[in-house]
Design a protein around this motif. Sequence first.
Motif, PDB file in Angstrom:
ATOM      1  N   LEU A 482       8.452  12.449  14.109  1.00 46.73           N
ATOM      2  CA  LEU A 482       7.821  12.632  12.805  1.00 46.73           C
ATOM      3  C   LEU A 482       6.359  12.176  12.860  1.00 46.73           C
ATOM      4  CD1 LEU A 482      10.551  11.423  10.266  1.00 46.73           C
ATOM      5  CD2 LEU A 482       9.838  13.772  10.756  1.00 46.73           C
ATOM      6  N   PRO A 483       5.455  12.923  12.245  1.00 47.37           N
ATOM      7  CA  PRO A 483       4.044  12.505  12.242  1.00 47.37           C
ATOM      8  C   PRO A 483       3.832  11.278  11.359  1.00 47.37           C
ATOM      9  CG  PRO A 483       4.349  14.421  10.835  1.00 47.37           C
ATOM     10  CD  PRO A 483       5.662  14.191  11.531  1.00 47.37           C
ATOM     11  N   LYS A 484       2.780  10.536  11.649  1.00 47.22           N
ATOM     12  CA  LYS A 484       2.457   9.361  10.844  1.00 47.22           C
ATOM     13  C   LYS A 484       1.818   9.782   9.521  1.00 47.22           C
ATOM     14  CE  LYS A 484       1.912   6.069  14.644  1.00 47.22           C
ATOM     15  NZ  LYS A 484       1.023   5.054  15.268  1.00 47.22           N
ATOM     16  N   LEU A 485       1.956   8.911   8.519  1.00 48.39           N
ATOM     17  CA  LEU A 485       1.461   9.203   7.179  1.00 48.39           C
ATOM     18  C   LEU A 485       0.587   8.058   6.688  1.00 48.39           C
ATOM     19  CD1 LEU A 485       4.819  10.308   5.513  1.00 48.39           C
ATOM     20  CD2 LEU A 485       3.026  11.841   6.318  1.00 48.39           C
ATOM     21  N   TYR A 486      -0.300   8.392   5.728  1.00 50.39           N
ATOM     22  CA  TYR A 486      -1.058   7.356   5.049  1.00 50.39           C
ATOM     23  C   TYR A 486      -0.209   6.845   3.894  1.00 50.39           C
ATOM     24  CZ  TYR A 486      -5.357   8.140   7.634  1.00 50.39           C
ATOM     25  OH  TYR A 486      -6.298   8.206   8.617  1.00 50.39           O
ATOM     26  N   ILE A 487       0.455   5.695   4.086  1.00 53.29           N
ATOM     27  CA  ILE A 487       1.375   5.173   3.091  1.00 53.29           C
ATOM     28  C   ILE A 487       1.195   3.675   2.959  1.00 53.29           C
ATOM     29  CG2 ILE A 487       3.137   6.957   3.446  1.00 53.29           C
ATOM     30  CD1 ILE A 487       4.653   4.953   5.203  1.00 53.29           C
ATOM     31  N   LEU A 526       5.880  15.711   4.550  1.00 57.53           N
ATOM     32  CA  LEU A 526       7.092  15.105   5.085  1.00 57.53           C
ATOM     33  C   LEU A 526       8.033  14.841   3.914  1.00 57.53           C
ATOM     34  CD1 LEU A 526       7.382  12.537   7.885  1.00 57.53           C
ATOM     35  CD2 LEU A 526       8.733  12.191   5.822  1.00 57.53           C
ATOM     36  N   GLU A 527       9.267  15.297   4.050  1.00 56.75           N
ATOM     37  CA  GLU A 527      10.245  15.192   2.964  1.00 56.75           C
ATOM     38  C   GLU A 527      11.315  14.172   3.331  1.00 56.75           C
ATOM     39  OE1 GLU A 527      11.694  18.771   0.888  1.00 56.75           O
ATOM     40  OE2 GLU A 527      13.697  18.125   1.518  1.00 56.75           O
ATOM     41  N   VAL A 528      11.562  13.242   2.398  1.00 54.13           N
ATOM     42  CA  VAL A 528      12.621  12.246   2.537  1.00 54.13           C
ATOM     43  C   VAL A 528      13.573  12.416   1.360  1.00 54.13           C
ATOM     44  CG1 VAL A 528      13.190   9.789   2.675  1.00 54.13           C
ATOM     45  CG2 VAL A 528      11.062  10.636   3.689  1.00 54.13           C
ATOM     46  N   HIS A 577       0.527   7.965  -3.798  1.00 58.58           N
ATOM     47  CA  HIS A 577       0.590   8.632  -2.496  1.00 58.58           C
ATOM     48  C   HIS A 577       0.261  10.114  -2.555  1.00 58.58           C
ATOM     49  CE1 HIS A 577       2.890   4.944  -1.594  1.00 58.58           C
ATOM     50  NE2 HIS A 577       2.484   5.121  -0.352  1.00 58.58           N
ATOM     51  N   GLY A 578      -0.053  10.615  -3.751  1.00 60.64           N
ATOM     52  CA  GLY A 578      -0.429  12.024  -3.876  1.00 60.64           C
ATOM     53  C   GLY A 578       0.673  12.998  -3.546  1.00 60.64           C
ATOM     54  N   GLY A 579       1.947  12.548  -3.628  1.00 55.05           N
ATOM     55  CA  GLY A 579       3.067  13.425  -3.297  1.00 55.05           C
ATOM     56  C   GLY A 579       3.783  13.930  -4.543  1.00 55.05           C
ATOM     57  N   GLU A 580       5.055  14.271  -4.389  1.00 56.49           N
ATOM     58  CA  GLU A 580       5.852  14.759  -5.504  1.00 56.49           C
ATOM     59  C   GLU A 580       7.301  14.322  -5.315  1.00 56.49           C
ATOM     60  OE1 GLU A 580       6.127  18.956  -5.751  1.00 56.49           O
ATOM     61  OE2 GLU A 580       6.494  19.267  -3.625  1.00 56.49           O
ATOM     62  N   PHE A 593      18.196  13.109  -4.453  1.00 53.23           N
ATOM     63  CA  PHE A 593      16.903  12.645  -4.927  1.00 53.23           C
ATOM     64  C   PHE A 593      15.997  12.456  -3.717  1.00 53.23           C
ATOM     65  CE2 PHE A 593      19.518  11.669  -8.516  1.00 53.23           C
ATOM     66  CZ  PHE A 593      18.674  11.710  -9.618  1.00 53.23           C
ATOM     67  N   GLY A 594      14.735  12.791  -3.893  1.00 56.34           N
ATOM     68  CA  GLY A 594      13.832  12.620  -2.765  1.00 56.34           C
ATOM     69  C   GLY A 594      12.384  12.776  -3.157  1.00 56.34           C
ATOM     70  N   PHE A 595      11.516  12.762  -2.150  1.00 54.53           N
ATOM     71  CA  PHE A 595      10.079  12.885  -2.375  1.00 54.53           C
ATOM     72  C   PHE A 595       9.425  13.539  -1.166  1.00 54.53           C
ATOM     73  CE2 PHE A 595      10.962   8.700  -0.626  1.00 54.53           C
ATOM     74  CZ  PHE A 595      10.070   8.615   0.452  1.00 54.53           C
ATOM     75  N   ARG A 596       8.248  14.077  -1.418  1.00 51.75           N
ATOM     76  CA  ARG A 596       7.445  14.693  -0.352  1.00 51.75           C
ATOM     77  C   ARG A 596       6.066  14.051  -0.375  1.00 51.75           C
ATOM     78  NH1 ARG A 596       9.557  19.047  -3.195  1.00 51.75           N
ATOM     79  NH2 ARG A 596      11.386  20.029  -2.222  1.00 51.75           N
ATOM     80  N   ILE A 597       5.545  13.707   0.800  1.00 50.94           N
ATOM     81  CA  ILE A 597       4.208  13.126   0.941  1.00 50.94           C
ATOM     82  C   ILE A 597       3.399  14.035   1.865  1.00 50.94           C
ATOM     83  CG2 ILE A 597       2.875  11.144   1.738  1.00 50.94           C
ATOM     84  CD1 ILE A 597       5.232   9.388   1.084  1.00 50.94           C
ATOM     85  N   PRO A 598       2.204  14.465   1.423  1.00 49.69           N
ATOM     86  CA  PRO A 598       1.397  15.379   2.251  1.00 49.69           C
ATOM     87  C   PRO A 598       0.955  14.734   3.556  1.00 49.69           C
ATOM     88  CG  PRO A 598       0.137  14.601   0.360  1.00 49.69           C
ATOM     89  CD  PRO A 598       1.548  14.149   0.151  1.00 49.69           C
ATOM     90  N   LEU A 599       0.845  15.553   4.611  1.00 47.54           N
ATOM     91  CA  LEU A 599       0.392  15.086   5.917  1.00 47.54           C
ATOM     92  C   LEU A 599      -1.124  15.054   5.969  1.00 47.54           C
ATOM     93  CD1 LEU A 599       2.837  17.128   8.189  1.00 47.54           C
ATOM     94  CD2 LEU A 599       3.118  14.782   7.381  1.00 47.54           C
TER      95      LEU A 599
END
Length: 616
Positions: A482-487, A526-528, A577-580, A593-599
């Motif tokens: 998985l790629p790294k994220l700004y979190i 990236l979706e969790v 985090h600018g996601g959804e 339930f989940g969330f997505r964070i842009p790469l």
Amino acid sequence: MKAEATAQVWKDKVFSSENKILLLVITSISVSFLIVAFGIYTNYNNSLADNYDRFANMITDVVSVGGVERLASRNPEFGIKKFTDNMVASSEDIAAIEFYNTAGKLIYKSGKPLSESDSKLVSDYVAPLRRVLHDDMEPEPVGTVHVKLTGKTLKDIKVATGNIIIWVFLSAWFISVLAVSLNTYILSKHLRTFVRGVKRLSTGDFGYKILEHDLWGELKTLAESFNDMSMRLRTYEDQNLETITFERNKLKAILLSIADGVVVCDMQAKVAIINDSACEMLGYKSSQWAIGSSLKDYVTENGTRCFEPIIVDFEKVVAEKRSALPQLFTHKLEVPQTTLKIMLSPIQDADGDMLGFVLIMHDVTKETEVDKMKTSFISNVSHELRTPVTTIKSYVDTIYNHGKDLDTETYDEFIETINSETDRLKKLVNDILDFSRLDEGTVVLERELSDISPVINLTVQSVKVLADQKKITLSTAIESGLPKLYINSDSIERVLRNLLSNAIKYTDENGRIRVRAEVTEMGDALEVSVQDSGIGIPDEHLPHIFDRFYRVENKVHTVKGTGLGLHLVKVAIEKHHGGEVFARSEVGVGSTFGFRIPLGEPGSELPGEAAKSLSA
């Protein structure tokens, strides 16, 4: 006195605003033309002088080459004399030509007689005389040649050019000034016509018309509007004063409250004016459907005449307190799926007599729902806080009063219960504090490029004890590489713990929960997700599941809570985090339930120091 008045009139005409503006424009045009003409003339003269210098140098070089050839001939004296005399006679610009040897001695000189003043203007151009003996040798210097030029051609061109520039710019200046003057005169003439018309209207001469035959464009449109206004004023003048006052008050009321629903009624409560907002609130297709109907007869979907008691009470108060008018009367009206705040204000004429009333409707449905949710929130929080506090108090009292009588197993059980209830109380308090900070906008996060896989594994491990207590199978499916994220790792851990806790709460014993982490199909995020086999959520609740204070209370969802957990998840993911976030569910099957964070790089860095409040 008459002479002074006449002089003052002429003074006003001469120094009128239009004449001042005209003078200013003409002066600006004149200065602009002078600057441009001077610039062009200067640049042209400089360019002409440079070209003349090149011309003079070229002539000097020609004379130099010709002189060398003549000096190398069999009869150099005759050759140089004939060549020099011909060159001087061939051009009016050549005043004289002089040849000197290397010692500076004059070889031959030929020139024209010049006056003393012309001699001062002569320019001297010099070129060396070089003779080539052999092709492989450097040219040998044999002397110099001096060519003196009068510059007559240059002066003639300058004079002619100056005259042309002067006439061109004078013509352009004259045309421009003439065009501005004519335009100003025409506009002034038309403006005087409009001024006369306005003065006629100000004296009460309604119906006065401005002739439009010599107008065009916007002036003609303005004249048409003026004539239309004049005729309307004439029509209004003919109307009854009571009608004018009524119309003015109606329009004023609408203008003051146009953002809300506005209904203007006469004394019989019949609708005279209604705006689009009011039509939408009351379910009318258009204002034509409502005008003329009685507001007392309006019936809601459940068959209730909701406005009749309000209007009756209003009329009763107005009749009893006529001397205290005008004043505003406020009511709250419940109609199906809508809550309206009703404000009524009487409309009176100049004598204080009632002409009707204006009714303003403000939709407070959302505010009412928020108040209800806040009330429910306070009730839930009170209950949630009371339960652990009561339990802790009971167990602490028992230990305090009878601790010596308890066996080790019972004592440990009491301590474990107190610890569990304390954690529960801490979670409730943290939820409330986090909500307060988020609502005030004081929570800020510092993000860094991190791997989310350890965060997921750590969070899953931390809630595994809770899952084991209900014999729930807890598994993960994390995509490799998985790629790294700004979190903010603490914030993401808090989000996952909240989602996993909810999943464990609403999943029966021997159920299963699966945590997935993968890159989306589009490859941009990236979706969790947390998938459970729990009781599920009805479709009508899903759009509101992330709203603050919102809780699903029915016979299926009986677990108590504050209604803040999922709202905090939404704020942490979307705001910080600018996601959804997303939620899918089916009653009796389970929920996801989940969330997505842009790469990639974050769109904008979130300010502030590293905030640990969301992970407290």
